[in-house]
Design a protein around this motif. Structure first.
Motif, PDB file in Angstrom:
ATOM      1  N   UNK A  44       5.482  -2.930  -3.778  1.00 35.12           N
ATOM      2  CA  UNK A  44       4.968  -2.255  -4.972  1.00 35.12           C
ATOM      3  C   UNK A  44       3.790  -1.351  -4.606  1.00 35.12           C
ATOM      4  N   UNK A  45       3.732  -0.150  -5.190  1.00 33.89           N
ATOM      5  CA  UNK A  45       2.619   0.756  -4.892  1.00 33.89           C
ATOM      6  C   UNK A  45       1.250   0.137  -5.166  1.00 33.89           C
ATOM      7  N   UNK A  46       1.130  -0.666  -6.206  1.00 28.29           N
ATOM      8  CA  UNK A  46      -0.154  -1.300  -6.529  1.00 28.29           C
ATOM      9  C   UNK A  46      -0.583  -2.252  -5.418  1.00 28.29           C
ATOM     10  N   UNK A  47       0.362  -2.978  -4.852  1.00 26.90           N
ATOM     11  CA  UNK A  47       0.036  -3.897  -3.760  1.00 26.90           C
ATOM     12  C   UNK A  47      -0.391  -3.137  -2.507  1.00 26.90           C
ATOM     13  N   UNK A  48       0.256  -2.011  -2.236  1.00 20.45           N
ATOM     14  CA  UNK A  48      -0.102  -1.203  -1.075  1.00 20.45           C
ATOM     15  C   UNK A  48      -1.500  -0.613  -1.257  1.00 20.45           C
ATOM     16  N   UNK A  49      -1.796  -0.133  -2.464  1.00 18.09           N
ATOM     17  CA  UNK A  49      -3.129   0.380  -2.766  1.00 18.09           C
ATOM     18  C   UNK A  49      -4.176  -0.728  -2.645  1.00 18.09           C
ATOM     19  N   UNK A  50      -3.837  -1.921  -3.108  1.00 18.08           N
ATOM     20  CA  UNK A  50      -4.732  -3.073  -3.006  1.00 18.08           C
ATOM     21  C   UNK A  50      -5.055  -3.373  -1.543  1.00 18.08           C
ATOM     22  N   UNK A  51      -4.037  -3.349  -0.696  1.00 21.24           N
ATOM     23  CA  UNK A  51      -4.237  -3.589   0.736  1.00 21.24           C
ATOM     24  C   UNK A  51      -5.157  -2.517   1.324  1.00 21.24           C
ATOM     25  N   UNK A  52      -4.921  -1.271   0.956  1.00 20.92           N
ATOM     26  CA  UNK A  52      -5.753  -0.175   1.469  1.00 20.92           C
ATOM     27  C   UNK A  52      -7.201  -0.311   1.007  1.00 20.92           C
ATOM     28  N   UNK A  53      -7.398  -0.636  -0.249  1.00 14.09           N
ATOM     29  CA  UNK A  53      -8.754  -0.722  -0.785  1.00 14.09           C
ATOM     30  C   UNK A  53      -9.530  -1.908  -0.208  1.00 14.09           C
ATOM     31  N   UNK A  54      -8.878  -3.052  -0.086  1.00 13.57           N
ATOM     32  CA  UNK A  54      -9.575  -4.230   0.444  1.00 13.57           C
ATOM     33  C   UNK A  54      -9.671  -4.193   1.965  1.00 13.57           C
ATOM     34  N   UNK A  55      -8.831  -3.400   2.608  1.00 16.08           N
ATOM     35  CA  UNK A  55      -8.881  -3.277   4.061  1.00 16.08           C
ATOM     36  C   UNK A  55      -9.778  -2.154   4.553  1.00 16.08           C
ATOM     37  N   UNK A  56     -10.147  -1.231   3.666  1.00 13.18           N
ATOM     38  CA  UNK A  56     -10.959  -0.078   4.053  1.00 13.18           C
ATOM     39  C   UNK A  56     -12.298  -0.448   4.701  1.00 13.18           C
ATOM     40  N   UNK A  57     -13.020  -1.441   4.205  1.00 17.87           N
ATOM     41  CA  UNK A  57     -14.281  -1.789   4.875  1.00 17.87           C
ATOM     42  C   UNK A  57     -14.077  -2.252   6.315  1.00 17.87           C
TER      43      UNK A  57
END
Length: 71
Positions: A44-57
């Motif tokens: 799901x796009x929301x899950x991919x965005x979630x991974x990107x946002x929480x992994x960015x730091x």
């Protein structure tokens, strides 16, 4: 100077702890999304965005470590 040079280590580490670990209970989103990625259920796009946002730091932390190591 780059943005990486201007960010202090405590700020980057705090971002990793707070954003990487949020929400702390019942399990961090980053752990959940990495598990989904490993199982092949991260579609799901929301899950991919979630991974990107929480992994960015953590990507920022790795980039800062590489920048310091190359000096």
């Amino acid at each position: 100077m780059t943005v990486l040079d201007n960010l202090s280590w405590p700020v980057v580490i705090l971002l990793c702890v707070v954003l990487g670990g949020a929400p702390f209970v019942p399990e961090p989103h980053l752990v959940e999304k990495l598990r989904m990625l490993g199982q092949g259920t991260l579609t799901r796009p929301m899950d991919i965005l979630d991974l990107a946002m929480h992994g960015a730091p953590f990507a920022l932390l790795v980039a800062k470590i590489v920048r310091v190591a190359r000096r």
